[in-house]
Design an enzyme around this catalytic site. Structure first.
Site, PDB file in Angstrom:
ATOM      1  N   ALA A 255      -6.221   8.338  19.781  1.00  0.00           N
ATOM      2  CA  ALA A 255      -5.797   9.155  18.642  1.00  0.00           C
ATOM      3  C   ALA A 255      -4.299   8.996  18.446  1.00  0.00           C
ATOM      4  CB  ALA A 255      -6.146  10.613  18.912  1.00  0.00           C
ATOM      5  N   CYS A 263      -5.425  -5.387   7.251  1.00  0.00           N
ATOM      6  CA  CYS A 263      -6.891  -5.507   7.196  1.00  0.00           C
ATOM      7  C   CYS A 263      -7.621  -4.177   7.054  1.00  0.00           C
ATOM      8  CB  CYS A 263      -7.390  -6.233   8.437  1.00  0.00           C
ATOM      9  SG  CYS A 263      -6.895  -7.953   8.454  1.00  0.00           S
TER      10      CYS A 263
END
Ligand code: UDX
Length: 436
Positions: A255, A263
């Site tokens: 996280a 991308c």
């Protein structure tokens, strides 16, 4: 084999150099004369570990050259299309201008039996359209061979990929295209690299669905970190614990400020747009939520910084450690780190940002920011320090070494990459995302 690679950006330059390194005879072609000049002199136009070394050795071997002229593709048996498919301005969909231009520009120089191989990430259906164009004007074939390389590991991922996927036409043409690609990738195939041979649509979808899955995994853990913040739980321990389940796995469960780069963000948006065109928008509607969870992480990091100085950030000095979208890259396309720096600057903070590689690219896009060449210079007298790209250099900072540089002694860990115990023990206030 004689190969041409059209497009010499993050993907094409690495592909061209790696193919030459494997023994092929390669010409890399790009419309950007500056880039071609750099590459021809053995210099990489961007930071990618290992690339300068293989560029130099391949050029010295005589197996790699670069050109701005598409006619230099003539004589190659295989032509890789490795141009960009960025997000269209003001839209979610992918911009296919460069792919179309590359294929159309190449057609006059194709000879019978050539194979055109798409590597760019494209919306499903593109390969079938391009195959028609190629076959209408020549006796060449088209295959789609998506690339899964990660920046920072691009050379290694190209020379020894974790899998190969060929999207080929049906029947004898498909067999012929497969044979040619097997010859290109002899080296990888000799080490039992898994190979999936399939149709165009599946090959195109493999790439976007892999990136959609990875993006979903990251946004999942970021959503859990929001719940952890609300409950006092620790998302890093939670990720460790669920990651031990082999079905889940620990990777891509970090996280933090979220995903960026050339991308993942644009691929999930283009995928959503394509699904909507196909009348199947509902199937991937969750990707919109993945995108918004991801963008929310930037707000969370900015809020942590603002709260760390008591809610009034105007004129406060903020040291931003990291600008690249991830470590070992100078790429700032859709970089959450750069975005956090820009937002804090917009709120009136005195931002001093640093990054081992990405300052030139950041400065080009955001000349209004102030940059420092070293972390220590950025940290000096900062009211608050925020880590947004987990370069080893920042992960390895010793709290007691930098304590004397600043009175603020508040660190926001936007990548959950530092040891809270060590920083707190040295007298710092530490805040991560979803960490007590
Ligand atoms: C990605 C895919 O991994 C690759 O297969 C594809 O070919 C191109 O897109 P790349 O963009 O180089 O590669 O970066 P990647 O390593 O996937 O990281 C993407 C982003 O996710 C980075 O901003 C990274 O910091 C972030 N990330 C990654 C997280 O926030 N948490 C994680 O746990 C992992």
């Amino acid at each position: 084999m004689k190969l041409s690679v059209i497009g010499c950006g993050y993907l094409g330059a690495v592909h061209a150099a790696s193919m030459a390194e494997l023994g092929h005879d390669v010409v890399g072609i790009d419309v950007d004369a500056g880039k071609i000049e750099l590459l021809s002199s053995g210099k990489a136009p961007f930071f990618e570990p290992g690339l300068p070394e293989i560029l130099a050795s391949a050029i010295a071997s005589g197996r790699l050259r670069f050109s701005t002229d598409l006619s230099d593709a003539q004589g190659s048996a295989v032509h890789f299309i490795a141009v960009g498919t960025p997000q269209r301005k003001g839209e979610q969909a992918a911009d296919l201008t460069y792919v179309n231009a590359a294929v159309e520009g190449l057609i006059p120089f194709l000879t019978d039996g050539d194979l055109v191989v798409g590597k760019s990430t494209v919306p499903v259906g593109t390969a079938a359209d391009l195959a028609e164009k190629v076959s209408a004007h020549s006796n060449a074939l088209l295959a789609w061979n998506p690339e899964f390389l990660r920046e920072g590991f691009a050379v290694q991922d190209t020379i020894a990929p974790d899998r190969l996927v060929y999207g080929v036409p049906s029947g004898v043409d498909g067999e012929r295209a497969t044979e040619i690609l097997n010859e290109v990738y002899t080296s990888a195939l000799s080490t039992s690299t898994p190979l999936v041979v399939t149709d165009y649509a599946t090959a195109e979808l493999v790439k976007v669905s892999a990136n959609a899955f990875l993006a979903t995994k990251i946004s999942f853990i970021n959503a859990m970190s929001e719940i952890a913040d609300a409950t006092g739980a620790d998302v890093t321990k939670l990720a460790d614990a669920i990651g031990f389940d082999a079905r889940i796995g620990r990777r891509f469960l970090n996280a933090g400020v979220g995903f960026g780069g050339g991308c993942l963000p644009k691929d999930i948006r283009a995928f959503t747009a394509r699904a909507e065109e196909l009348g199947r928008g509902e199937s991937v509607a969750f990707l919109k939520e993945v995108d918004s969870i991801n963008l929310r992480q930037r707000d969370r990091v900015v809020d942590l910084v603002v709260n760390a100085v008591g809610g009034e950030i105007y004129e406060k000095k903020v040291a931003v450690l990291g600008l690249a979208f991830k470590p070992d890259s100078d790429d700032v396309r859709d970089s959450p780190a750069l975005d956090v720096a820009v937002r804090l600057h917009g709120l009136g903070a005195r931002v001093v940002a640093t990054d081992p590689e990405a300052i030139p690219n950041s400065r080009r896009l955001h000349p209004q920011l102030q940059f420092a060449d070293e972390a220590r210079l950025a940290i000096a007298d900062a009211d608050v320090v925020v880590v947004v790209t987990e370069w080893n250099e920042y992960r390895n900072l010793v709290p007691s070494d930098v304590s004397s540089l600043t009175h603020g002694r508040t660190i926001i860990d936007g990548r959950n990459t530092l040891d809270p115990v060590a920083w707190r023990a040295a007298g710092w206030t530490y805040r991560g995302l979803g960490r007590p």
